[in-house]
Design an enzyme around this catalytic site. Structure first.
Site, PDB file in Angstrom:
ATOM      1  N   TYR A 319       0.825  -1.203   0.000  1.00 44.73           N
ATOM      2  CA  TYR A 319       0.000   0.000   0.000  1.00 44.73           C
ATOM      3  C   TYR A 319       0.866   1.262   0.000  1.00 44.73           C
ATOM      4  O   TYR A 319       1.685   1.459   0.884  1.00 44.73           O
ATOM      5  CB  TYR A 319      -0.921  -0.009   1.221  1.00 44.73           C
ATOM      6  N   CYS A 605      -1.604  51.721 -10.866  1.00 45.08           N
ATOM      7  CA  CYS A 605      -0.154  51.564 -10.926  1.00 45.08           C
ATOM      8  C   CYS A 605       0.270  51.800 -12.367  1.00 45.08           C
ATOM      9  O   CYS A 605      -0.353  51.279 -13.291  1.00 45.08           O
ATOM     10  CB  CYS A 605       0.231  50.161 -10.485  1.00 45.08           C
ATOM     11  N   CYS A 608       1.326  48.144 -13.889  1.00 41.67           N
ATOM     12  CA  CYS A 608       0.396  47.025 -14.083  1.00 41.67           C
ATOM     13  C   CYS A 608      -1.071  47.419 -14.011  1.00 41.67           C
ATOM     14  O   CYS A 608      -1.939  46.598 -14.288  1.00 41.67           O
ATOM     15  CB  CYS A 608       0.698  45.906 -13.089  1.00 41.67           C
ATOM     16  N   CYS A 622       1.659  50.047  -7.501  1.00 41.65           N
ATOM     17  CA  CYS A 622       0.944  49.114  -6.637  1.00 41.65           C
ATOM     18  C   CYS A 622       1.915  48.647  -5.553  1.00 41.65           C
ATOM     19  O   CYS A 622       3.104  48.921  -5.620  1.00 41.65           O
ATOM     20  CB  CYS A 622       0.446  47.924  -7.438  1.00 41.65           C
ATOM     21  N   HIS A 625       5.012  46.588  -6.989  1.00 34.51           N
ATOM     22  CA  HIS A 625       6.043  47.374  -7.667  1.00 34.51           C
ATOM     23  C   HIS A 625       6.683  48.399  -6.730  1.00 34.51           C
ATOM     24  O   HIS A 625       7.848  48.751  -6.877  1.00 34.51           O
ATOM     25  CB  HIS A 625       5.450  48.042  -8.914  1.00 34.51           C
TER      26      HIS A 625
HETATM   27 ZN    ZN Z   1       2.024  47.400 -10.290  1.00 32.39          ZN
END
Ligand code: ZN
Length: 680
Positions: A319, A605, A608, A622, A625
């Site tokens: 097993y 941001c 992004c 953000c 970052h």
């Molecule tokens: Zn960012």
């Protein structure tokens, strides 16, 4: 074709049922079908037996209540609840019929918590648990099955069952409530229905990967300088290992290199001879097998587990869902080895092992144990035709089993301790003296010096080359599926049977993705982990998850009650959920909706487009970052120290080109270079 009265034996899967019927009837059972599901009938000592089969869990938890918190739930047939489990319907119907006329029941599902629950639920819901027995075995070989059948325990193994039921309840309460809380918060602010899921063991695992990836993506490498010195012994050139540490500045390293060049020779201060011994590896438990199959063949833990389960169903290995690194003598070492020796590919190895041990077989065991099963071992049953991948796993298990009985790997090493003025170096040669277990398990590469030159203390060696090399600090931790599974094992969350599946579920839900064998976090993964960390930090804490694992173990050992543990978990969750619902849901919903880009950020941001950190004026980044920018600023000072002087542009250019720099760091560096962002 059912006898009038009979004992019903319930197996976990049809393949296991067929093996059990064959073994107990000495091959004289007859196969019939109900709703296209096979069952077997045989007579033994004047009594009738019927062997039926489940298809994994035929019952699952469900509720009729909407919203959250929700704590009222019941068990229901899986096919009625789960659209993806429709295939279990005929099994359910067949067992319902087989249970109806049985006078006694034997739970012969796999002997672990899951198997105990599968059999128990079927007998409780469709039969009569007061007339039940438990059959316990670790392999599906006829011999072991007969032994297990002669040693049935009266009643079901209720400690295992209770622990299993408790695990299902905790996972259910946790999963449905937190998932509904997340979906509620997002619907509240965006009006959108988004499917999100959280899980008791799944979420701390996700958070671990997210935290690691956050550090990697914001990582800025720091330059280090090393001196590479090559010496000549006879007509061969060797690189010395520096014991002086790395230099933090290039100028310092160049000065040291000049000094070494001037001296021109290295003196052997000491020659150290050593014997190194390495014990055989312990026999496999599931985690070790998954780790080795990943290291050697690149198999995912889930794939290895599936293959091992098939090998078990074919009675080729014991097993596999075990934590044990022990091989008790009762498994019959010698018999297994004799049977393995009849396979041409292992004949030579087994003969060698018998000669080496002179028949004195003692396995080199590890420290881990399992309450139900020994380590994974080959049964000695001969495989018919295995696929290439199945054969690889089978071969690993056989070789590991053989290696366990063998002797230490012995190596001789010679270490030269050298000096060049005030600097110290080392040069090491190694040769294998006795291969020991490595003969059976050759999956470890050892660097050997084939010809060791003659040397003596006091001798000087001419330096032929001195070089300053530039290296960069690296971000070391990288998760693969296999190393994530090891992490779960080390922090003790989840079980052998569930870990690989939990990792796969993080992928199938889109939280994680694979990139060149390594794990990456998706946008959704970051979003969910961030919310969980912020609003349910206790629940993503490994410590709490582990404490509940310990409570589950206590139930299995009969030292705690399911009611108590479930009650505790409900109380804990309910206050948390009430607070979330009344005070935090809206804020969480906004966070979540923003990071999933369902609602527009106030200040996006500039890299992004996510919401930027609010309280820092003029920096539209953000939090990811922004963290990368902070690290870039901090590390610039280190680079100036390292190179004496380096312009900001050159620094940013270098960092953005280095593959070991974090992804967000490279993005920020490029943005500054492009003039989109200032470095103030
Ligand atoms: Zn960012």
């Amino acid at each position: 074709m059912l006898p009038r009265t009979y004992t019903l034996i319930i197996a976990e899967k049809p393949k296991a049922a067929s093996k059990i019927a064959y073994a107990l009837s000495n091959g004289l059972s007859r196969r019939y079908t109900l709703y296209n599901v096979p069952y077997w009938v045989f007579r033994l000592n004047g009594k009738w037996f019927v062997v039926g089969s489940a298809a994994g869990h035929l019952f699952t938890l469900t509720t009729d209540t909407y919203g959250f918190p929700v704590f009222d739930y019941r068990w229901a047939p899986t096919w009625l609840v789960d659209k993806n489990a429709k295939y279990t319907k005929p099994y359910f119907l067949a067992l319902k019929k087989l249970c109806a006329n049985a006078v006694e029941y034997i739970n012969a599902c796999d002997y672990d918590i899951e198997g105990s629950v599968i059999g128990y639920m079927i007998i409780r819901e469709l039969g009569d648990s007061r007339k039940a027995y438990r059959m316990k075995f670790s392999t599906l070989t006829p011999l072991d099955l007969k032994k297990a059948f002669q040693n049935l325990s009266k009643g079901l193994d209720m400690n295992m069952v209770e622990a299993g039921l408790c695990r299902h309840e905790l996972d259910w309460i946790w999963g449905i409530n937190v998932s509904r809380a997340l979906m509620f918060s997002i619907r509240k602010v965006s009006g959108k229905k988004v499917i999100l899921s959280a899980g008791r063991v799944q979420s701390p695992t996700l958070v671990e990967v997210v935290n690691t990836e956050f550090s990697r993506n914001t990582f800025v490498p720091i330059p280090l300088f090393n001196i590479n010195v090559q010496v000549k012994i006879g007509d061969k050139v060797f690189s010395l290992e520096s014991l002086n540490g790395s230099f933090k500045s290039k100028a310092e390293a160049q000065k040291a290199a000049e000094y070494i060049r001037k001296i021109g020779k290295a003196t052997i201060e000491k020659v150290e001879y050593r014997e190194e011994r390495y014990s055989p590896p312990p026999p496999f438990n599931l985690g070790d097998l998954q780790a080795e199959a990943s290291r050697i063949y690149g198999f995912s833990p889930m794939e290895t587990q599936k293959i091992a389960e098939q090998l078990y169903l074919d009675a080729l290995i014991s097993y596999p869902r075990t934590n044990s690194q022990k091989l008790p003598p009762t498994i019959g070492y010698e018999n297994i080895l004799k049977n393995l020796s009849k396979l041409p590919e292992y004949r030579h190895l087994v003969t060698m092992l018998f000669n080496e041990t002179r028949g004195q077989l003692y396995p080199h065991e590890g420290s881990k144990t399992d309450p139900a099963h020994p380590a994974i071992y080959p049964t000695g049953v001969h495989p018919r035709k295995l696929s290439e991948r199945d054969a690889k796993i089978y071969d690993l298990i056989v070789r590991r089993f053989l290696a366990t009985f063998s002797s230490d790997l012995k190596m001789s090493s010679i270490t030269l301790h050298l000096t060049v003025g005030r600097y110290k170096f080392k040069l090491k040669f190694r040769t294998i003296r006795e291969k020991g277990w490595l003969k059976y398990y050759p999956f470890v590469t050892i660097e050997e010096t084939l010809e060791i030159p003659t040397i003596k203390e006091g001798q000087t060696l001419p330096i032929v080359k001195v070089r300053v090399t530039t290296n960069y600090t690296k971000f070391q931790k990288t998760y693969t599926k296999a190393s994530l599974l090891k992490w779960m094992e080390n922090v003790n969350i989840g079980t052998e049977s569930t870990r690989a599946r939990i990792i796969e579920s993080l992928f199938s839900r889109g939280y994680l993705k694979s990139s060149k064998g390594k794990i990456e976090v998706s946008h959704l993964g970051y979003a969910v982990a961030d919310i969980l960390k912020k609003y349910f930090s206790d629940l993503t804490d490994v410590g709490l998850t582990r404490r509940f694992e310990e409570k589950l173990n206590a139930i299995r050992e009969g030292k705690a009650s399911r009611d108590q543990v479930v009650k505790e978990s409900k109380e804990f969750l309910s206050s948390l959920l009430e607070r979330f619902k009344n005070e935090e849901a809206e804020k969480a919903g906004i966070d979540l909706a923003k990071s999933l880009k369902l609602i527009k950020p106030n200040k996006p941001c500039l890299i992004c487009g996510m919401e930027s950190v609010g309280d820092i004026e003029n920096i539209m980044l953000c939090k990811n970052h922004y963290e990368a920018l902070l690290n870039l600023k901090k590390t610039y000072k280190e680079w100036i120290k390292a190179f004496g002087s380096i312009s900001l542009n050159e620094y940013l250019r270098k960092v953005s080109k280095l593959g070991i720099s974090g992804k967000w760091v490279r993005e920020v560096a490029s943005s500054i270079l492009e003039g989109k962002l200032t470095f103030q």
